[in-house]
Design an enzyme around this catalytic site. Structure first.
Site: not given
Ligand SMILES: O=C(O)C(=O)CO
Length: 274
Positions: A152, A251
């Site tokens: 990520e 998120e």
């Protein structure tokens, strides 16, 4: 929002009004069928009783664990992963089997390996070579249960070297070339990529087939969709049109209570757990 998309609640940044072990049930009560977590323990190898309590909280709540971060150090303190951190590589390696073990118990098939910050006393090439080794170890372990390791790009951590999709994809290419593993994929967090100035629409158009997981928040602010200016609805539609059928991780930091922050998503679209 596209009715066919599948949403999973990141219970490390949402439902923080509650103790961590109560959050999966709260997500279920809010209409969701899936949750994901950053590493939820203070150390790389927690006690069995702590692991059992976490597994039980999720299985008892009747939700799926769709994603779990490997141990990433002291996140509130600024750590963003151990994958490329020479001093703490042994902790990462000890954590691999524990993380995959949780996945095996709960059917989780995606593990996010935060790359780690640039650390003083080490060259970038030294850290990057270590990362290739550690990511191949993680991918080999994950492959045992048919799982994928995620990489990520993140924002908000100035020493974290992976800032764009291209940064992460080049690491994935190195891992695949060095170790012949095929289960490392891009975690495209639409918020982080946008904040870092990446061309998110281009990432979706060109690399959708290499996106193994998506997370979202609006910008500025990293709050729920609709609080900022990102074209999230259009980007989710583009992902679906390009064939992305994975989970969409919620998120974000709720701008109100967690429950009120779900107002942007009709309840009937929350529980698509197919
Ligand atoms: O550190 C962050 O912001 C993350 O998204 C970790 O997964």
């Amino acid at each position: 929002m596209n009715a066919e998309l599948r949403y999973t609640v990141n219970c490390s940044i949402l439902f923080t009004e509650l103790p961590l072990l109560e959050r999966p049930a709260a997500a279920k009560d809010a209409g969701f069928e899936a949750v994901e977590f950053w590493w939820p323990f203070a150390e790389a190898v927690p006690a069995d009783a702590e692991l059992d309590a976490f597994v039980s909280a999720i299985s008892t709540a009747g939700v799926r664990l769709t994603g779990l971060n490997f141990f990433a150090g002291d996140m509130p303190g600024g750590d963003r992963g151990l994958v490329s951190w020479p001093k703490r590589s042994s902790e990462f390696r000890a954590n691999i089997d524990v993380t995959v073990g949780i996945g095996e118990r709960l059917g989780c098939r995606a593990f996010n390996a935060l790359y780690g910050n640039r650390e003083g006393g080490h060259s970038a090439s030294e850290q990057d070579e270590l990362a290739v080794e550690n990511l191949s170890l993680a991918a080999t372990a994950a492959a045992r249960i048919g799982a994928t390791v995620l990489l990520e790009p993140v924002s908000g951590a100035e020493r974290y070297p992976l800032r764009t999709a291209a940064d992460a994809l080049s690491v994935i290419d190195r891992v695949q070339a060095a170790c012949d593993v095929r289960n490392v994929g891009l975690l495209a967090d639409l918020y982080h990529l946008a904040v870092n100035g990446d061309d998110v629409d281009q990432v979706i158009a060109v690399h959708a087939d290499r996106i193994a997981h998506v997370q979202l928040a609006d910008a500025p602010g990293r709050n729920e969709p609709g609080t900022g200016s990102l074209p999230l609805q259009a980007q989710l539609a583009a992902l679906a049109a390009r064939g992305y059928s994975g989970w969409i991780g919620l998120e974000y930091k709720p701008s109100t209570s967690t429950l009120d922050s779900f107002g942007w998503l009709p309840r009937e679209q929350r529980g698509h757990a197919g």
